[in-house]
Design an enzyme around this catalytic site. Structure first.
Site, PDB file in Angstrom:
ATOM      1  CD  GLU A   8       1.275 -47.796 -18.817  1.00  5.24           C
ATOM      2  OE1 GLU A   8       0.294 -47.183 -18.396  1.00  5.24           O
ATOM      3  OE2 GLU A   8       1.241 -48.532 -19.820  1.00  5.24           O
ATOM      4  NE  ARG A  19      -7.453  -3.584  -4.349  1.00  5.68           N
ATOM      5  CZ  ARG A  19      -8.038  -3.884  -3.198  1.00  5.68           C
ATOM      6  NH1 ARG A  19      -7.311  -4.224  -2.159  1.00  5.68           N
ATOM      7  NH2 ARG A  19      -9.350  -3.839  -3.086  1.00  5.68           N
ATOM      8  N   GLY A  36      -7.558  -7.987   5.425  1.00  2.58           N
ATOM      9  CA  GLY A  36      -8.373  -8.168   6.625  1.00  2.58           C
ATOM     10  C   GLY A  36      -7.660  -8.814   7.790  1.00  2.58           C
ATOM     11  NE  ARG A  74      -6.984   2.534   5.217  1.00  2.00           N
ATOM     12  CZ  ARG A  74      -7.492   3.746   4.975  1.00  2.00           C
ATOM     13  NH1 ARG A  74      -6.676   4.796   4.907  1.00  2.00           N
ATOM     14  NH2 ARG A  74      -8.785   3.899   4.807  1.00  2.00           N
ATOM     15  CB  CYS A  93      -0.105 -39.867 -23.192  1.00  2.00           C
ATOM     16  SG  CYS A  93       0.408 -41.496 -22.655  1.00  2.00           S
ATOM     17  N   GLY A 116       3.148 -42.494 -19.059  1.00  2.00           N
ATOM     18  CA  GLY A 116       1.781 -42.678 -18.591  1.00  2.00           C
ATOM     19  C   GLY A 116       1.787 -42.380 -17.099  1.00  2.00           C
ATOM     20  CG  ASN A 136      -3.385 -41.055 -15.679  1.00  2.00           C
ATOM     21  OD1 ASN A 136      -2.941 -39.947 -15.473  1.00  2.00           O
ATOM     22  ND2 ASN A 136      -4.375 -41.284 -16.526  1.00  2.00           N
ATOM     23  CG  ASP A 137      -1.423 -47.309 -15.003  1.00  2.00           C
ATOM     24  OD1 ASP A 137      -2.477 -46.816 -14.567  1.00  2.00           O
ATOM     25  OD2 ASP A 137      -1.384 -48.404 -15.586  1.00  2.00           O
ATOM     26  CE  LYS A 151      -3.663   0.195   2.793  1.00  2.00           C
ATOM     27  NZ  LYS A 151      -4.918   0.660   2.160  1.00  2.00           N
ATOM     28  CG  HIS A 174     -14.196 -45.911 -16.752  1.00  2.42           C
ATOM     29  ND1 HIS A 174     -15.537 -45.672 -16.898  1.00  2.42           N
ATOM     30  CD2 HIS A 174     -13.734 -46.328 -17.949  1.00  2.42           C
ATOM     31  CE1 HIS A 174     -15.887 -45.942 -18.143  1.00  2.42           C
ATOM     32  NE2 HIS A 174     -14.807 -46.347 -18.799  1.00  2.42           N
ATOM     33  CB  SER A 192       4.141 -41.867 -24.510  1.00  4.04           C
ATOM     34  OG  SER A 192       3.119 -41.017 -24.050  1.00  4.04           O
ATOM     35  CG  MET A 202      -1.973  -7.410  10.088  1.00  2.00           C
ATOM     36  SD  MET A 202      -0.309  -6.966   9.598  1.00  2.00           S
ATOM     37  CE  MET A 202      -0.489  -6.687   7.855  1.00  2.00           C
ATOM     38  CE1 TYR A 232       3.308 -36.797 -26.901  1.00  2.00           C
ATOM     39  CE2 TYR A 232       5.401 -37.016 -28.044  1.00  2.00           C
ATOM     40  CZ  TYR A 232       4.284 -37.585 -27.480  1.00  2.00           C
ATOM     41  OH  TYR A 232       4.122 -38.946 -27.485  1.00  2.00           O
TER      42      TYR A 232
END
Lengths: 900, 900
Positions: free
Chosen positions: B771, B362, B104, B95, B857, B792, B794-795, B25, B480, B790, B106, B877
Site C-alpha cells: 500500500e 433503437r 438534439g 433529418r 482490498c 491496499g 486507498n493508501d 438512424k 473514515h 493484498s 443537430m 481476487y
C-alpha cells in the site's frame, strides 16, 4: 603449496599487494622489509591455512609444520638468536591479521618462548630480572586467557575468567606492598606472582601452563585462528558486512623490547601532522618503555622533534636531541615510506639497545583540515594525481572547515544531556530560550542564545535567525527547523525525543535534569549531541584556507555535474556563490510572506470570498515579491535561478491566537465568525498531502499570476539595467500533465504580457518539481511541455515510504537501531526504492525529450552517496544548501572517478 | 461512387451494419425496411458526402444531384405521390443521423415540399385546411431558423432569433383570440399567421421564404450538414470524445401524419417493460395526434394494451381495443424486431389513415431491475448467450437492487440543498443529529436519524451504526465515514463543502438555509445530493429477486477472479456470504478496540512506560480479540479470512477531553501531567504518514504478539470444534523487506507456540498489504517470505498522488470540474499512475515467486473499471464491501469477456 611467507634481512616472500593472502599487517611488514626498512624478522602463515583449518575440523595442512620450522630457522638466523635457546633465547609475538582491519576483534600472544629453560639466559642477556619476570607473567596472563580458556572452550568458573582472577592476584600483591602502580612492584614480586599464576592456572583450568616453547608457539597460532570465529569477530563482520570466508593470517615475529634500559625506547609517529597537515614529521616517544606505555598516558611522552614541542612538553627531550643518529635514520624511513605509499603514514617503532626496529606502518587517520592540506600538498609535490587528491578527502571532512565545531577535547569530559538527529552540522553554545521573540530580544542584547522548541514553524524564522543554534524535540532531518538551519549553515539538532519542554514554565526536562531559560548548553550538530554548559568552539573560516580553495579547483576540474544552491534570500545566494554555487536550484517563495506588512495581505487573500477581492489582495503582494526576485536574480546575475511557486498549505499562514484573529477581523473588516470558520475550513488532517503546491495555483490562479508577474517584471527591470538574468519558474507538486499544463499556460501568458508591456525581452524557462511518485511514473506525459525537471526528493521520500518528515522521529531511531533501515532516508537517498522512481523519472522524461535538463533540489543534493547516485542516473546538476556546496563539488568530482 | 441509399417497398440499399456510412438512424431504417416492416420510404445521403462537403468548401460531389433525383423518384413511386405534385404532393422530412447518437445536437426540417403550389392539393387530399396551414407554418418556423438564419450565418438582429420572433407572433394571436393553447387556434388563424410569418422572414432575414420544393429540399439538406459543425454539436463531441471526421448522414423520408383524423394515430412503445423487464409489449398511443403530443404530456396518452393499464388510465381505450388489426400487426413487428435485434427495442410508430408506419427502432433504455430480468430472460429464451447476458447489465445497475433508493419521482420536485461526494450508494431519509451519542439515543427512541458531522472518527462508530445515513462536510470517497458506511451498505455523502456546521448550536447552514437538530433531510447517496424534507424511498430486497440470483450464477460461470469482502464483524461477514463473497479480503482489527472495556486497556497500553507494563495491558485485550476472531472465522468457515494487524496511529485511541484525561489518569493511577505529555507526544502533523501500520508492531512487538495469539488461539479452538478455518495474517504498511520479516517472525513464532500449547494443527498464511509505493518498487525483495500480497489501493493512491483522502475535498471538486483529473482516483483506480505501481508489484512479486497469491482490498475492489484492470494485471481476487460483492462478481465476469 606455500603456506608460510618469511620476511627479514631486507627481503620478504610477500609484498603489499598480497593483502588477501597475508592480511593487511603481514603484507605491510613484507613491503617494509623489501624497502630495506629494519623490521623484526618473522613469517606470516597465510589466510589459506585459516580456510583449511575451518574446512578440516581445525587441522592444519600437512606441509605447514615443515614450512613453519623452515621459516623459524630463517628468523633465528636473521636475529642471531635461537627459539628456545637457554643462553640467548629468541622470543616471538603471535598476532592475527585479516585483509581488512578488525581492530581489537582477534587475539594476540606476546613473549612466546619464555620457559623455565630460557628465563635464566634472558635475565643474563638483558641484565634485568624484573624485565624478564614481568614479561613472563604477561605471557602467562595472555596465554591462559587466549589459548587455554577461550580457544580451549573452557567455561569461566563461576562466571569469572582466568584473566580477571590473575589480575586480582596482582591487586592483592599491590595492597600487601602498599603500592599503587604496577611499576612499583619489583622483580621479586613479579617472580613470585608468576609462580602463583601457574598454580592458579592449573587449579582453575585443570591444565599446566606449557613450559615448552614449541607448544606455546602452536598453541598461540591455533588460538589466533580460533579467534576468527570468536563471538566478537563474527558480530563485527556482520555489522561491517565482511565475508566469513576471508579468514585471518597469523604473524609470528621476533620480539624486540624498548624497555631493556636507557639505550632502549619506543614511539609512534605520523609522517605529516595529522591535525594540520603540515609536512613535518610528528610523533612521540619514551625511553625505556613499551609501546603501550606511550598510548596509556601514565607518563607524558616526549616529542619526536621541535615540531612536536608545545607548552606542555617544552622541557622534555626530543628524540632528535637524545638519539640524533637514530632520529635521522627514522626520518629517512619516514620519507621512504611516504614516497613509497604515496600517503601519510601512521608508524610504530622500537629502539632496542640502540637499534631501530619498525613495527608497523599504515595509512594515518587525520582530521578534515589535515586531510585537505595533505591531499593538495601531495598533488603539488607530484606524489599523487588530481584524481587521487580528490579521492583522498571525505566530503564530510569539509564540514569541519565550514562550520565552527565543538572543541573535541572539551567534549571528552562534557556532560552529555541528550541525543537527537544531526540536522545542521557544526557546534554552537548559548543560553536557552523558548520563543522566537525571546531569541530575537536576547540576541539584540548581545547574548548568545539557543532556541529550544518542540518544533518550529515559518513564524519562528526571525528567532531562528537570531539564535546560534536550534534544538527541537520533534521532527526529522528535513523538518522545517532542519531545512531552515541548514540553509543558513546553522547548527541544529532535531527529533530529540527525550526533551520534555514546558513552554509556559520555560523549562525543559532532560535526562533527569531541569534546565531553565538562560541556562547554557552546547550542541554538536554534526553528531547530534546536546551537552550541558558552555564548551569552547573552534572557529570556521574556509575561504582563508588556501588548501581548501585549491582542492575545490582540483575537484571542479574533474566533475561534470553542476552544483547549485538552495537559497531564498540575496545574502544566502551571495554566500553560496562564494562557496562556488553555479546557480540557484531551489528558491522557495513562501518564506517571503511572513514579514508583517506582507502577511496581512496574504491573510486577506486567503480569507477573500470572491475572485475579485482575492485578486485585489494578491496584487498587494506584487511589489514585495518583485523586490524579492529583483534582489535574488541580481545576486545570481549570469547564473540560472530556479524559483518555486507558492507551495505550503494556506493554513500555515493563518495559525493565529484568538486575539490575533479578532485583530485580523477588525483590520480586514470581516465578520469574526466567518473569519474563524474560513480559517477552520483550511485545517487539514494531513497537510503534507493536502491543498498545497500547484493545487493552490489551480484553485487560485491569481496567485500564480502574481508570482509570475513579480518574477518577470524583476527580470525585465534587470535586463534593462544590463544584468543578465536566467529565471526558471518551477511548478511544485505536479502529479499529472494536466496540472503542469494548467499552470504553465498562466506563466507563459504572463511572461508574454510583461514582455509586451515593458518592451524588454528576457529568457526564461518553465519546468516542474518532480516530487511525488505519480510524476515519476508519468514523466513521459509531463516532459513534452516542461523545460526542466527538478527532483524534490524530500517529498518524494515522504510519499514513497509513506513517512512524514515531521513525524518520523516517533520511530526512526528504533528503525535505525534495529537495522530495519540502513540509514535515515531523508539524509541519504534510498537508492533501491526512491532511487528507482528517480531513475524512472529521468528515463521516461528523456524518452520524449532527450536533452531535458534535470536536477535535484531535495536535501539529498548535498549528500555524497546521493550525489554519486545522481551522477549515475545522469542528472545535470545537484542543488543543496549554501554550506554544503563545497561538499557537493567534491562529491560530484568523486562520483566521476568512482564510476570510471 | 454511391452517395445515396434508398429504402422502401420492402428493400433497402443499406443495412444495420452500415452505421458509419448511413448513421445510426439511416442504418436502422434500412434494416427495418429489409425486415419487411412498413417504414415510410426515403433515402439516406451518406456521411461521405458530409466529409466531401467540408473538404470542398461546402460543395457536394457532382454525382450527388443525379443520385438524389433517382432516389426521390423511387420514393415517389413507393409512396404513390410525387414531390411537388399540386394534386397529391409528397412531403418529406430531412433529418441528421451520425454513427453515434447525438440527441438534439443537430437539426431537422419537417414538411419539406409545402409551397403555394402544393398546399391546395394537400388540403384537398387531407380534407383539413387547418392541418395543412399548421404544417406550413411549422415548416416556415423550422426552415427560417435552421436553414436561413443558422446555416445562412445570419447574426440574430438585436440578439433575437427568427424563431423567437415567430413564436411571439403566435402568442400575440392567441392573446387577440383570448385563447391559451395552440390547439385552440383554427385553420384561418394558422393561414393568416403563415402569411405574416413570410413577411417577417423577408423583413428580418432579407430573403424570401423559398416557395420551390427543390430549393427547400436542398436548403434543408445543406443546413443539416452545416449543423455538424454547429457550436452545440462540436462541444458535445469534445465532451464525449467523438471524432470530428465521423460526419453526419442526412435522411430524407416521406412524411406520414398521425393527425389527419380519427383513422390516424401515433405512439411509442418498448418491446418489454423497461421498468420491470416483464416480457410484455408496453407503450402508449394517441389518436389523431403527432408524435410529439405523446411525449409532451398535454393529453394523457392511452395504453397500448391491458399490460399498460393502471389506476390513472383505466378508463382510456387501448390500441388493441381501438384498432385490433393494426395492434396485431404492431405486436408482430415487436416480436420480429426483438428476435432480429436480440435486445429490447424502443419504437415509434404512426398510423396514417389506417396504415401503420414504423418510424424508429433503437435499443431501449431500462432501469436496473429490468436490465437484469431482460438479460436473464433472453438468455433463458436462448436469444442471447451467457456472455451476452453478462454484458447486458451495467454493474452500477445492481446498486438499485442492493440499496433502498430515493423515489425518482419525488426527486424531480425536491428542494436540493447541496452536492457532495457519493460515498455510500442508496437513499435515506431522517432527522438531523449532530453527535454520535444523539444518533444512538434518538434511534433507540425509534426515530430515523441522519448523522451530520464535519468528519467522523472511530469513536463515532456507534452513532454511525444507529443512523440511517451519514453526511459529512469534509473527507473524500475513502475517508473514515465513507469506508465505514459502505461496509454496512449505508447511505453516505461526504465532502459536502457548502455545509457550515455549528456543533455547539446544533445547526447547519447550507445554501442560505439554517437547518436545526430534528429537521428532516433526504440523501441520494448514489448521486451525492442532499434534499430538504422527507422524500419517499423504494426498498431493496435483492435476494428475493430470482433474476438477480440467476444473473449472478451466470456471471460466476464466466468469471475467473475470486471475489472476497471487506468485513470486520461476523454479521457483515454473513451478509457478504449471502451476496456471494468467497472469503474476507480485509478484516480490520482496529474497530474492535473502541468498546468501553477494551478502550481502557488499549489506552493503558499506549501510555505504558515500560515494556512489561505495556505487555500487561496488551494482554488484557487478548480475550476480547480472541472472541472477535472466533466469531469472524466461524462465520467464514471453509473460506479464507485475511486479518490485518493493527494499523492506525495510536493517538486515534487517545483523543480525549480534559475531563476524560483526568478520569483516565485516575483509573490508571498515573500522574496527570505525565499522561498529558504522553498523549501530546503522540500527536502527529501528518498521521497518515506517521507512526502506524507495521511501524507500531515493530515499536511494540507485544501488540503483534497479542493479535497473532488471539487469531491462532481462535483458529485452534475452531479446529477442535471441526470448523475449517483459513486465517491469513496480513502485515500492514510494509515498505521494506526488513519490516515484513521482523513482523513475520513474531507471527510465525506465536503460531508455533499456540500449536504446541494446544496440540492442534491449523493452516495459516502470513502476507502483507502492498500500500505504499516503495513496497511495489521492492516487491521482489518482500515476496520471498510473503505468502500473499493484498494491494491496499486507498493508501497507495494517497501516496502515489500525494493526496490525503481526508483533505482531498478542498480541491477535488474543482479538479474534476476543470478536467485536471478524469475521475476521483479514490473511486476508480488511476490506471496510468497508481496502476503502474500495482503492475510493478505484481510482476516483481511473481518474478521471485511465480504462484504468489495476489488480491486487492482497497475500495477499488468494488469498482467495475478497476476490477477490469485487476483482471488484466493478473490478480487472483478482488475484495470489496459486502454490498458491492454482487457488482464485483458481475464486473469480474465482464472483465473476462471484454479482454477475450
Amino acid at each position: 603449496m606455500k603456506y608460510v611467507y618469511f620476511f627479514g634481512n631486507g627481503t620478504a616472500d610477500g609484498s603489499a599487494d598480497m593483502k588477501e593472502l597475508l592480511g593487511g599487517k603481514g603484507a605491510n611488514i613484507a613491503e617494509m622489509t623489501n624497502l630495506g626498512i629494519p623490521v623484526p624478522p618473522g613469517f606470516t602463515i597465510t589466510t589459506d591455512v585459516c580456510t583449511h583449518f575451518y574446512e578440516h575440523h581445525k587441522e592444519y595442512p600437512s606441509e605447514l609444520e615443515r614450512q613453519v620450522t623452515d621459516a623459524l630457522k630463517q628468523t633465528e638466523s636473521a636475529m642471531g638468536r635461537r627459539f628456545g635457546d637457554p643462553a640467548d633465547p629468541l622470543l616471538v609475538s603471535v598476532r592475527s591479521g585479516a585483509a581488512v582491519s578488525m581492530p581489537g576483534m582477534m587475539e594476540t600472544v606476546l613473549n612466546v618462548g619464555l620457559t623455565s629453560k630460557t628465563i635464566p639466559g634472558l635475565i643474563e642477556k638483558s641484565g634485568s630480572a624484573r624485565f624478564v619476570w614481568d614479561a613472563y607473567r604477561r605471557l602467562i596472563m595472555m596465554y591462559s586467557d587466549v589459548v587455554m580458556e577461550k580457544a580451549g572452550g573452557v567455561e569461566p568458573k563461576d562466571g569469572v575468567g582466568i584473566r580477571e582472577r590473575l589480575e586480582e592476584l596482582i591487586e592483592n600483591r599491590k595492597e600487601e606492598r602498599e603500592v599503587e602502580q604496577d611499576l612499583d612492584l619489583n622483580g621479586d614480586d613479579w617472580k613470585e606472582l608468576a609462580q602463583v599464576f601457574k598454580v592458579t592456572v592449573k587449579d582453575v583450568l585443570g591444565q599446566d601452563f606449557p613450559d615448552d616453547h614449541h607448544e606455546q608457539l602452536w598453541g598461540a597460532t591455533g588460538a589466533v585462528f580460533q579467534s576468527w570465529n570468536g563471538r566478537r569477530a563474527i558480530s563485527y563482520r556482520r555489522i561491517e558486512g565482511l565475508a566469513d570466508e576471508m579468514g585471518t593470517a597469523v604473524n609470528v615475529q621476533a620480539m624486540v623490547f624498548g624497555n631493556m634500559g636507557d639505550s632502549c625506547a619506543t614511539g609512534v609517529g605520523f609522517t605529516r601532522n595529522p591535525a594540520t597537515g603540515d609536512n613535518h614529521f610528528y610523533g612521540e616517544w619514551l625511553a625505556d618503555a613499551q609501546g603501550e606505555d606511550v598510548v596509556a598516558g601514565i607518563r607524558t611522552p616526549n616529542p619526536l622533534n621541535e615540531w612536536g614541542r608545545g607548552d606542555q612538553n617544552a622541557h622534555l627531550p626530543t628524540l632528535n636531541e637524545a638519539m640524533p643518529e637514530i632520529y635521522t635514520q627514522l626520518d629517512g624511513i619516514r620519507i621512504n615510506l611516504e614516497t613509497h605509499y604515496r600517503d601519510m603514514q601512521d608508524i610504530e617503532f622500537t629502539i632496542e639497545k640502540d637499534r631501530l626496529w619498525m613495527l608497523q606502518t599504515r595509512v594515518g587517520k587525520r582530521n578534515g583540515a589535515a586531510s585537505i592540506k595533505i591531499a593538495v600538498d601531495m598533488h603539488q609535490e607530484e606524489l599523487i594525481t588530481a584524481e587521487e587528491a580528490v579521492m583522498r578527502v571525505q566530503p564530510s571532512q569539509l564540514d569541519e572547515l565550514l562550520h565552527p565545531m565543538v572543541d573535541p577535547d572539551a567534549e571528552v569530559s562534557a556532560d552529555e544531556l541528550a541525543h537527537g538527529l544531526p540536522a545542521g552540522p557544526g557546534g554552537a553554545t548559548g543560553q536557552i530560550v523558548f520563543t522566537a521573540d525571546d531569541a530575537e530580544a536576547w540576541a539584540k542584547d548581545g547574548k548568545k542564545v539557543i532556541l529550544v522548541r518542540k518544533e518550529t514553524s515559518p513564524e519562528d524564522v526571525h528567532g531562528m535567525h537570531a539564535a546560534k543554534a536550534i534544538l527541537t524535540a520533534k521532527g526529522g532531518i528535513t523538518s522545517h527547523a532542519a531545512l531552515v538551519a541548514r540553509g543558513w549553515g546553522k547548527c541544529c539538532i532535531v527529533g530529540c525525543g527525550t526533551l520534555y519542554i514546558d513552554r509556559h514554565q520555560k523549562t525543559v526536562q532532560v535526562n533527569g535534569q531541569v534546565l531553565r531559560e538562560g541556562d547554557w548548553i552546547t550542541l554538536n550538530g554534526t553528531k547530534g549531541i546536546v551537552y550541558a554548559g558552555e564548551l569552547s568552539l573552534t572557529p570556521a573560516d574556509p575561504l582563508r584556507n588556501e588548501s581548501f580553495k585549491k582542492l575545490m579547483t582540483i575537484a571542479d576540474g574533474v566533475r561534470t555535474m553542476g552544483v547549485r544552491t538552495n537559497a531564498d534570500r540575496p545574502e544566502d545566494a551571495e554566500q553560496a556563490r562564494t562557496f562556488g554555487a553555479e546557480g540557484i536550484g531551489l528558491c522557495r517563495t513562501e518564506h517571503m510572506f511572513f514579514e508583517p506588512e506582507r502577511i496581512t495581505a496574504m491573510r486577506e487573500m486567503i480569507v477573500a470570498e470572491t475572485e475579485e477581492s482575492r485578486r485585489k489582495a494578491v496584487m498587494k503582494l506584487l511589489p514585495f515579491q518583485r523586490q524579492d526576485f529583483y534582489g535574488i536574480l541580481k545576486a545570481m546575475h549570469d547564473l540560472p535561478v530556479t524559483i518555486r511557486l507558492l507551495d505550503p498549505p494556506l493554513h500555515e499562514f493563518v495559525t493565529l491566537t484568538s486575539e490575533q484573529t479578532v485583530e485580523l477581523a477588525q483590520k480586514l473588516e470581516l465578520d469574526l465568525d466567518k473569519l474563524k470558520s474560513r480559517i477552520e475550513s483550511l485545517h487539514e488532517l494531513n497537510p503534507m498531502l493536502g491543498h498545497r503546491g500547484c493545487r493552490l495555483g489551480i484553485a487560485y490562479p491569481e496567485i500564480t499570476e502574481m508570482q509570475a508577474r513579480a518574477i518577470f517584471e524583476a527580470a525585465a527591470q534587470l535586463s534593462e539595467e544590463s544584468v543578465k538574468v536566467l529565471p526558471e519558474v518551477m511548478i511544485p507538486l505536479v502529479g499529472t500533465a494536466a496540472e503542469f499544463e494548467h499552470q504553465e499556460a498562466i506563466v507563459r501568458r504572463v511572461a508574454e504580457e510583461v514582455k509586451s508591456e515593458t518592451g524588454v525581452d528576457f529568457p526564461y524557462l518553465v519546468g516542474t518539481m518532480i516530487e511525488i511518485p505519480r510524476a515519476c511514473l508519468t514523466a513521459n506525459e509531463i516532459a513534452p511541455k516542461a523545460e526542466f525537471f527538478s527532483f524534490g526528493t524530500n517529498d518524494l521520500t515522504q510519499t514513497t515510504y509513506g513517512f512524514s518528515r515531521d513525524d518520523i522521529g516517533g520511530f526512526l531511531p528504533s528503525y535505525l537501531e534495529e537495522e530495519i533501515l540502513p540509514h535515515d532516508p531523508f539524509q541519504s537517498l534510498d537508492q533501491s526504492g526512491v532511487g528507482q522512481l528517480v531513475q524512472m523519472g529521468v528515463e521516461k522524461g528523456r524518452s520524449v525529450k532527450a536533452d531535458l535538463k534535470i536536477g535535484i533540489c531535495g536535501e539529498h543534493g548535498g549528500d555524497p552517496d546521493s550525489i554519486d547516485f545522481c551522477y549515475r542516473v545522469g542528472l545535470d546538476y545537484v542543488s543543496c544548501s549554501p554550506f554544503r556546496v563545497p561538499i557537493a563539488r567534491l562529491a560530484a568530482a568523486q562520483a566521476v572517478i568512482t564510476n570510471e
